[in-house]
Scaffold this active site. Structure first.
Site, PDB file in Angstrom:
ATOM      1  N   ASP A   1       7.265 -60.430   7.794  1.00 38.96           N
ATOM      2  CA  ASP A   1       7.168 -59.470   6.694  1.00 38.96           C
ATOM      3  C   ASP A   1       8.022 -59.916   5.506  1.00 38.96           C
ATOM      4  OD1 ASP A   1       6.311 -57.165   5.440  1.00 38.96           O
ATOM      5  OD2 ASP A   1       7.913 -55.923   6.261  1.00 38.96           O
TER       6      ASP A   1
ATOM      7  N   PRO B   1       9.287 -44.260   5.424  1.00 38.53           N
ATOM      8  CA  PRO B   1       8.532 -43.129   5.980  1.00 38.53           C
ATOM      9  C   PRO B   1       9.177 -42.501   7.209  1.00 38.53           C
ATOM     10  CG  PRO B   1       7.276 -45.187   6.142  1.00 38.53           C
ATOM     11  CD  PRO B   1       8.528 -45.495   5.391  1.00 38.53           C
TER      12      PRO B   1
END
Ligand code: AMP
Length: 395
Positions: A141, A22
């Site tokens: 993550d 993004p």
């Protein structure tokens, strides 16, 4: 950061895009002097910091952590540049895809994917994690996308990346069992369970299907699992696991395609201008993109939970508090559960009407009506006799 005087473009030549996030894009680049290939992550700092909850401190933390980590199984950050609102992070280039794609690619090319192979990769990832933990860094993550193969050859090592949300623990908390346990729990996300699903069919030894609650148990089990990898059964090709991985990869590709489509300018411009919908009030592409990405992730997780037989879909839906998300999920259920009914078009006299119009046009063309443009008539006639127009009038 590197010396302000030297710009990224002075040192490297930018090449093709490898992937997009993004706020950033990852591109191949070539060192102008040595000709060596690298991967540069280019972050649009303004875009990044305009997203709620993100600041330059987060970028700085990622860069600091990546600079600190030097390990054979961690993708190395070599240097960073910053200019014109862009942050350039130059990483060593990994010529292979991520682990799940590579495993399927190699299995398709005829290589055996066995527990021995799986444990070989697991060992490398765990070594990287142990090194991180020894340096008080928690990845936070872990997912298949973070394990890249350094090359396409079979012997290429796997390396860990994706330290965007990693943290370095304050010294007082470091080396605590709790911290390690958190990280191991993340390994046991629903996606980890997916790979172990074949256990029920006896394809993966139960020794690797351990609970992570207790660090000591987990370490013991892992140790045993990794030690057992050279035994005969551990060398059997895991065909069913490859099939599961193929499905998993297909879902990931679909998700990435949805995210890429939503974040492209083509999605936003005509949609918000033409439709006058409520989303155009949002006024910020990133918010919409983020929301769609979250929904797609959520749907994916539910699919995985359901496939792993851990929860019924109704149980998952009951656990979702937000009314709007429930509505979307129920809609998704209806769409994915829909059995396509054979389509029968209503009876129509469209063919007859098309013939009538054709006839009128022919007459008009030959008549002496002066105020009708013959070119227009011809164009209309040509349109009517196009194959797609003829086909559509048949339905
Ligand atoms: P990201 O936006 O960080 O998820 O990365 C986008 C894409 O770039 C992913 O497909 C990654 O596999 C790829 N990528 C990231 N870092 C590297 C690297 N060092 N070498 C090769 N590909 C990379």
């Amino acid at each position: 950061m590197a010396d302000d005087e030297v710009l990224f473009d002075d040192v490297y030549e930018l090449c093709e895009i490898i992937g997009k996030g993004p706020f950033s894009v990852v591109r191949k680049c070539i060192h102008r002097h040595t000709g060596q290939i690298f991967a540069v992550k280019i972050v649009d700092v303004a875009k990044f910091t305009s997203s709620p909850g993100l600041s330059t401190a987060d970028l700085k933390r990622e860069a600091t952590i990546c600079h600190m980590l030097k390990h054979p199984h961690i993708v190395e950050l070599l240097e960073t540049y910053s200019s014109e609102g862009m942050l350039y992070m130059v990483f060593e280039y990994m010529d292979g895809s991520d682990l799940c794609f590579e495993v399927v690619r190699r299995a398709t090319a005829g290589f055996v994917y066995s527990e021995a192979v799986a444990s070989h990769y697991m060992r490398q990832i765990l070594e990287a994690l142990r090194y991180c933990h020894e340096n008080d860094i928690i990845h936070r993550d872990l997912k298949p996308q973070c394990a890249l193969l350094a090359g396409k050859e079979n012997s290429a090592p796997v390396k860990l990346r994706g330290f965007g949300v990693a943290v370095q623990l304050p010294t007082s908390q470091s080396n605590g069992v709790a911290c390690y346990t958190t990280e191991y729990r993340q390994c046991l996300s629903p996606k980890g369970q997916l790979y172990l699903k074949a256990d029920s069919e006896g394809l993966i030894s139960s020794s690797c299907n351990f609970p992570f609650e207790d660090l000591t148990d987990a370490e013991d089990s892992l140790h045993k699992y990794l030690q057992d990898r050279d035994k005969g059964a551990a060398r059997i090709h895991l065909g069913d696991t490859i099939e599961e991985l193929k499905k998993f990869n297909a879902r990931r590709k679909l998700k990435d395609a949805v995210k890429a489509a939503v974040s492209s300018s083509k999605w936003h411009a005509p949609y918000s201008e033409a439709n006058g919908d409520n989303f155009s009030d949002v006024g910020d592409d990133e918010i919409t993109t983020g929301a769609v990405a979250e929904i797609v992730d959520c749907l994916d997780d539910i699919e995985i939970l359901e496939e792993s037989d851990r929860l019924l879909r109704s149980e998952v839906l009951n656990a979702v508090d937000d009314h709007r998300i429930r509505v979307i999920l129920e809609l998704y259920d209806r769409i994915s559960g829909r059995v396509p009914a054979p389509y029968r078009a209503p009876q129509t006299d469209a063919v007859q009407r098309a013939h009538d119009v054709e006839e009128i046009l022919r007459e008009a063309e030959h008549s002496a009506v002066r105020n009708i443009d013959r070119a227009d008539l011809r164009e209309l006639h040509e349109l009517l006799v196009q194959p797609h127009m003829r086909v559509s009038t048949l339905y």
